[in-house]
Design a protein around this motif. Structure first.
Motif, PDB file in Angstrom:
ATOM      1  N   ARG A 118       0.677  -0.859   0.175  1.00 20.56           N
ATOM      2  CA  ARG A 118       0.051  -0.066   0.165  1.00 20.56           C
ATOM      3  C   ARG A 118       1.043   1.399   0.264  1.00 20.56           C
ATOM      4  O   ARG A 118       0.450   2.574  -1.304  1.00 20.56           O
ATOM      5  CB  ARG A 118      -0.907   0.419   1.062  1.00 20.56           C
ATOM      6  CG  ARG A 118      -2.223   1.258   1.586  1.00 20.56           C
ATOM      7  CD  ARG A 118      -3.434   0.511   1.861  1.00 20.56           C
ATOM      8  NE  ARG A 118      -3.293   0.421   3.279  1.00 20.56           N
ATOM      9  CZ  ARG A 118      -2.659  -0.057   3.671  1.00 20.56           C
ATOM     10  NH1 ARG A 118      -2.779  -1.993   3.607  1.00 20.56           N
ATOM     11  NH2 ARG A 118      -2.491  -0.446   5.067  1.00 20.56           N
ATOM     12  N   ARG A 169       2.162   1.682  -3.819  1.00 24.23           N
ATOM     13  CA  ARG A 169       1.125   2.852  -4.376  1.00 24.23           C
ATOM     14  C   ARG A 169       0.444   3.655  -4.121  1.00 24.23           C
ATOM     15  O   ARG A 169       0.605   4.979  -5.194  1.00 24.23           O
ATOM     16  CB  ARG A 169      -0.385   1.585  -4.145  1.00 24.23           C
ATOM     17  CG  ARG A 169      -1.852   1.791  -5.265  1.00 24.23           C
ATOM     18  CD  ARG A 169      -2.790   0.960  -4.782  1.00 24.23           C
ATOM     19  NE  ARG A 169      -3.334   0.882  -3.604  1.00 24.23           N
ATOM     20  CZ  ARG A 169      -2.789  -0.497  -3.041  1.00 24.23           C
ATOM     21  NH1 ARG A 169      -2.043  -1.226  -3.694  1.00 24.23           N
ATOM     22  NH2 ARG A 169      -3.509  -0.136  -2.326  1.00 24.23           N
ATOM     23  N   ASN A 189     -14.527   3.579  -9.856  1.00 20.99           N
ATOM     24  CA  ASN A 189     -12.755   3.435  -9.015  1.00 20.99           C
ATOM     25  C   ASN A 189     -12.150   3.207  -8.537  1.00 20.99           C
ATOM     26  O   ASN A 189     -12.044   2.624  -7.912  1.00 20.99           O
ATOM     27  CB  ASN A 189     -12.505   2.709 -10.174  1.00 20.99           C
ATOM     28  CG  ASN A 189     -13.238   1.070 -11.190  1.00 20.99           C
ATOM     29  OD1 ASN A 189     -14.380   0.578 -10.748  1.00 20.99           O
ATOM     30  ND2 ASN A 189     -13.062   0.957 -12.785  1.00 20.99           N
ATOM     31  N   SER A 230     -13.290   3.459  -4.421  1.00 18.86           N
ATOM     32  CA  SER A 230     -13.739   2.156  -4.239  1.00 18.86           C
ATOM     33  C   SER A 230     -12.330   2.424  -3.808  1.00 18.86           C
ATOM     34  O   SER A 230     -12.827   1.792  -2.754  1.00 18.86           O
ATOM     35  CB  SER A 230     -14.065   1.322  -5.678  1.00 18.86           C
ATOM     36  OG  SER A 230     -15.362   1.700  -5.907  1.00 18.86           O
ATOM     37  N   VAL A 231     -11.634   2.027  -4.399  1.00 23.17           N
ATOM     38  CA  VAL A 231      -9.874   1.436  -4.004  1.00 23.17           C
ATOM     39  C   VAL A 231      -9.564   2.270  -3.011  1.00 23.17           C
ATOM     40  O   VAL A 231      -9.079   1.887  -1.583  1.00 23.17           O
ATOM     41  CB  VAL A 231      -9.072   2.068  -5.440  1.00 23.17           C
ATOM     42  CG1 VAL A 231      -7.723   1.703  -4.642  1.00 23.17           C
ATOM     43  CG2 VAL A 231      -9.069   1.480  -6.071  1.00 23.17           C
ATOM     44  N   THR A 251      -9.070   0.650   0.804  1.00 20.41           N
ATOM     45  CA  THR A 251      -8.215   1.482   1.667  1.00 20.41           C
ATOM     46  C   THR A 251      -8.489   1.692   2.810  1.00 20.41           C
ATOM     47  O   THR A 251      -6.866   1.215   3.526  1.00 20.41           O
ATOM     48  CB  THR A 251      -7.240   2.569   0.554  1.00 20.41           C
ATOM     49  OG1 THR A 251      -6.923   1.841  -0.727  1.00 20.41           O
ATOM     50  CG2 THR A 251      -5.564   2.284   1.273  1.00 20.41           C
ATOM     51  N   THR A 300     -17.435  -5.414  -5.237  1.00 21.12           N
ATOM     52  CA  THR A 300     -16.145  -4.986  -5.988  1.00 21.12           C
ATOM     53  C   THR A 300     -15.749  -6.595  -6.186  1.00 21.12           C
ATOM     54  O   THR A 300     -14.853  -5.957  -7.154  1.00 21.12           O
ATOM     55  CB  THR A 300     -15.314  -4.765  -4.409  1.00 21.12           C
ATOM     56  OG1 THR A 300     -14.937  -5.352  -3.153  1.00 21.12           O
ATOM     57  CG2 THR A 300     -16.396  -3.609  -3.978  1.00 21.12           C
ATOM     58  N   GLU A 302     -12.299  -4.289 -12.942  1.00 18.21           N
ATOM     59  CA  GLU A 302     -10.971  -2.967 -12.198  1.00 18.21           C
ATOM     60  C   GLU A 302      -9.871  -4.050 -11.781  1.00 18.21           C
ATOM     61  O   GLU A 302     -10.602  -3.847 -10.246  1.00 18.21           O
ATOM     62  CB  GLU A 302     -11.702  -2.142 -11.367  1.00 18.21           C
ATOM     63  CG  GLU A 302     -10.454  -1.135 -11.391  1.00 18.21           C
ATOM     64  CD  GLU A 302      -9.655  -0.540 -12.729  1.00 18.21           C
ATOM     65  OE1 GLU A 302      -8.189  -0.201 -12.100  1.00 18.21           O
ATOM     66  OE2 GLU A 302     -10.413  -0.476 -13.965  1.00 18.21           O
ATOM     67  N   GLU A 319      -7.374  -2.928  -9.540  1.00 21.15           N
ATOM     68  CA  GLU A 319      -7.106  -2.719  -8.400  1.00 21.15           C
ATOM     69  C   GLU A 319      -8.330  -2.339  -7.186  1.00 21.15           C
ATOM     70  O   GLU A 319      -8.079  -2.749  -6.067  1.00 21.15           O
ATOM     71  CB  GLU A 319      -6.459  -0.856  -8.907  1.00 21.15           C
ATOM     72  CG  GLU A 319      -5.820  -0.524  -7.189  1.00 21.15           C
ATOM     73  CD  GLU A 319      -5.065   0.749  -8.072  1.00 21.15           C
ATOM     74  OE1 GLU A 319      -4.285   1.684  -6.893  1.00 21.15           O
ATOM     75  OE2 GLU A 319      -5.744   1.242  -9.353  1.00 21.15           O
ATOM     76  N   VAL A 320      -9.471  -2.285  -8.063  1.00 27.33           N
ATOM     77  CA  VAL A 320     -10.835  -2.467  -7.467  1.00 27.33           C
ATOM     78  C   VAL A 320     -10.364  -4.036  -6.082  1.00 27.33           C
ATOM     79  O   VAL A 320     -11.044  -4.138  -5.095  1.00 27.33           O
ATOM     80  CB  VAL A 320     -11.654  -1.778  -7.166  1.00 27.33           C
ATOM     81  CG1 VAL A 320     -13.412  -2.279  -6.787  1.00 27.33           C
ATOM     82  CG2 VAL A 320     -12.232  -0.523  -8.263  1.00 27.33           C
ATOM     83  N   GLN A 344      -7.620  -4.773  -4.121  1.00 31.88           N
ATOM     84  CA  GLN A 344      -7.288  -4.192  -2.823  1.00 31.88           C
ATOM     85  C   GLN A 344      -9.301  -4.611  -1.809  1.00 31.88           C
ATOM     86  O   GLN A 344      -8.822  -4.914  -0.723  1.00 31.88           O
ATOM     87  CB  GLN A 344      -8.185  -2.318  -2.834  1.00 31.88           C
ATOM     88  CG  GLN A 344      -7.790  -2.038  -2.103  1.00 31.88           C
ATOM     89  CD  GLN A 344      -6.191  -1.296  -1.547  1.00 31.88           C
ATOM     90  OE1 GLN A 344      -6.008  -1.807  -2.452  1.00 31.88           O
ATOM     91  NE2 GLN A 344      -6.128  -1.685   0.170  1.00 31.88           N
ATOM     92  N   SER A 345      -9.798  -5.557  -2.653  1.00 29.27           N
ATOM     93  CA  SER A 345     -10.857  -6.294  -1.653  1.00 29.27           C
ATOM     94  C   SER A 345     -10.364  -7.452  -1.411  1.00 29.27           C
ATOM     95  O   SER A 345     -10.378  -8.055  -0.296  1.00 29.27           O
ATOM     96  CB  SER A 345     -11.786  -6.559  -2.176  1.00 29.27           C
ATOM     97  OG  SER A 345     -12.786  -5.538  -3.517  1.00 29.27           O
TER      98      SER A 345
END
Length: 493
Positions: free
Chosen positions: A23, A26, A395, A398-399, A403, A431, A436, A438-439, A442-443
């Motif tokens: 994280r 990113r 999106n 959502s990310v 997070t 999700t 996506e 990245e979504v 992260q889920s």
């Protein structure tokens, strides 16, 4: 990297640290992208009375002969009114790019205009400055560089007595600064930073707003971190910027917006943010955030989001500083009111300006990343469900929501117990179905934390056909290892 074979046996601390590490990488990339999104613009200051008075006149494109004629009349006319009218005609002609090009290539034209700018007759001086202002608004860098002979005079006049004239000089300088590195190279040794530092003591709001504009243009230059920001930090500007951002009856929205962006650019340069923190930057910004949230509840003034955006960015970026940890920065903000204010703004953005939701969520992410206090506030004030309601927006949103939830979950079993059961599982199933990467990624991180700290989450996930959902992503290169790790964790519980 993750290893599916080892996931069931690895210590909890190792897995959590890997999640944090991923994280941080990113977020570092995101911060870099945000720093590079600069607000470059020019502003044209035209007197409304003048515009109305000249409303019936059509501004004509001027040729060389006409420009020469107007300059000669302005310079040698027998009557002051005649000289002034000549400059008014020239100014109106300079609104056209064609006239601007002709003017700068005409020998002696700029020298004559600068001579009129230094006139001891106030009206001629003002009209000459207005001509320069029209030139400064040009989109052609050659026009800005042609104005170089005038910059030292514009700086000198910042210490004058006419607030209108000072305002005009500041906007002209701001326009020239953004267009040309050559202009900036000349202005720095001429003393633009001390001149701006002196101006910030002005009692006139119009001057302060113009000053904020000029300073923000200067701070956005690509060479600012090396050549400009150190001088700004070494002046009285930082303390005075924070003074002008203090909430209260004297706070002016236009002035605050300009200086909040100035502060944002200083912080993004990462030259010496510890200095800003030592001057009370975090506490000032936090109180301003509370003030903006309160104003949002009292009024639907559409201008409030203009201030909220840079304030959120300043707070977010200051919280990422290593200096914050050394100086106890987060403790300055451990106040539930900050979280409440942030959620008021998130609801406001959702209704009025959804594009600003990531700004608020970025701050929430930075607040919760290293602070159990803020994570506790989210849970104790039942703010998880309002947070989950933001997931469908985009999106990016959502990310960031996921997070923040990871920040809460990684604080340990007690926090995960408050997260689960509840509406989180249905949301996560949604999700995980996203296209996506990245979504979904992260889920998966959030699920991994829940599986580690809340074993009953695994059973609930399996009952919701979670393994089948995971199978849809097991061929995606960026997700394979995490998907496999979760599958192994679920099957061996």
């Amino acid at each position: 990297m993750w290893s599916g074979r080892q996931s069931r046996l690895r210590p909890v601390g190792c897995v959590v640290e890997e999640l944090r590490c991923r994280r941080r990488e990113r977020e570092a990339a995101l911060r870099k992208a945000r720093r590079e999104q600069q607000l470059i613009s020019k502003r044209l200051l035209r007197d409304d009375v003048l515009v109305e008075a000249e409303g019936g006149c059509v501004a004509m494109i001027l040729g060389e002969a006409e420009i020469q004629q107007f300059l000669q009349l302005a310079q040698r006319g027998t009557e002051e009114k005649e000289r002034e009218r000549a400059l008014v005609s020239l100014r109106r002609g300079l609104q056209h790019p064609e006239t601007q090009r002709t003017f700068i290539w005409l020998e002696g034209s700029m020298r004559t205009l600068v001579g009129l700018l230094t006139s001891n007759q106030a009206l001629l001086q003002l009209e000459a400055a207005r001509c320069l202002h029209e030139l400064s608004h040009s989109e052609q860098s050659a026009v800005a560089e042609a104005c170089l002979p005038a910059t030292s005079y514009l700086l000198t006049y910042l210490s004058g007595h006419s607030s209108d004239f000072i305002e005009l000089c500041l906007y002209t300088l701001g326009n020239l600064i953004v267009e040309s590195e050559a202009v900036r190279r000349q202005l720095l040794p001429q003393g633009i930073v001390p001149a701006l530092a002196a101006c910030i003591q002005s009692p006139h709001l119009t001057v302060l707003e113009a000053l904020g504009y000029a300073l923000s243009q200067l701070l956005q230059a690509k060479e600012a971190p090396e050549m400009i920001v150190p001088s700004v930090l070494g002046s009285t500007l930082p303390q005075n910027i924070l003074r002008l951002l203090q909430p209260g009856p004297k706070l002016n929205l236009g002035v605050a917006v300009e200086f909040a962006w100035c502060l944002h650019y200083i912080i993004c340069s990462q030259v010496n943010n510890a200095l800003l923190i030592s001057h009370g930057g975090l506490s000032t910004l936090a109180m301003l955030l509370l003030d903006v949230a309160g104003a949002v509840q009292r009024t639907e003034d559409a201008g409030l989001e203009l201030l909220a955006c840079p304030v959120l960015r300043c707070l977010s970026n200051l919280l990422t500083e290593a200096a914050v940890e050394v100086m106890g920065g987060p403790n300055q903000l451990e106040d539930e009111r900050v979280v409440v204010a942030l959620f008021i703004l998130l609801q406001f953005f959702l209704q009025k300006q959804p594009s600003l939701l990531p700004e608020g969520l970025w701050l929430l992410n930075n607040l919760t990343a290293n602070s159990p206090c803020f994570c506790t506030s989210l849970l104790s004030m039942d703010l998880i469900e309002p947070l989950l309601q933001l997931l469908p927006v985009s999106n990016v949103v959502s990310v960031l929501v996921l997070t923040v939830l990871c920040n809460v979950a990684e604080k340990g079993p007690a926090y995960c117990q408050r997260l689960w059961p509840g509406p989180l599982l249905p949301c996560l199933m949604g999700t995980l179905a996203s296209s996506e990467t990245e979504v979904v990624g992260q889920s998966l991180e959030l699920l991994q934390l829940l599986f580690l700290y809340r074993p009953e989450a695994v059973e609930a996930f399996l009952q919701q056909s979670g393994l089948q959902v995971l199978e849809k992503h097991q061929e995606e290169a960026q997700l394979q290892e995490r998907v496999h790790a979760l599958q192994q964790t679920a099957l061996h519980r």
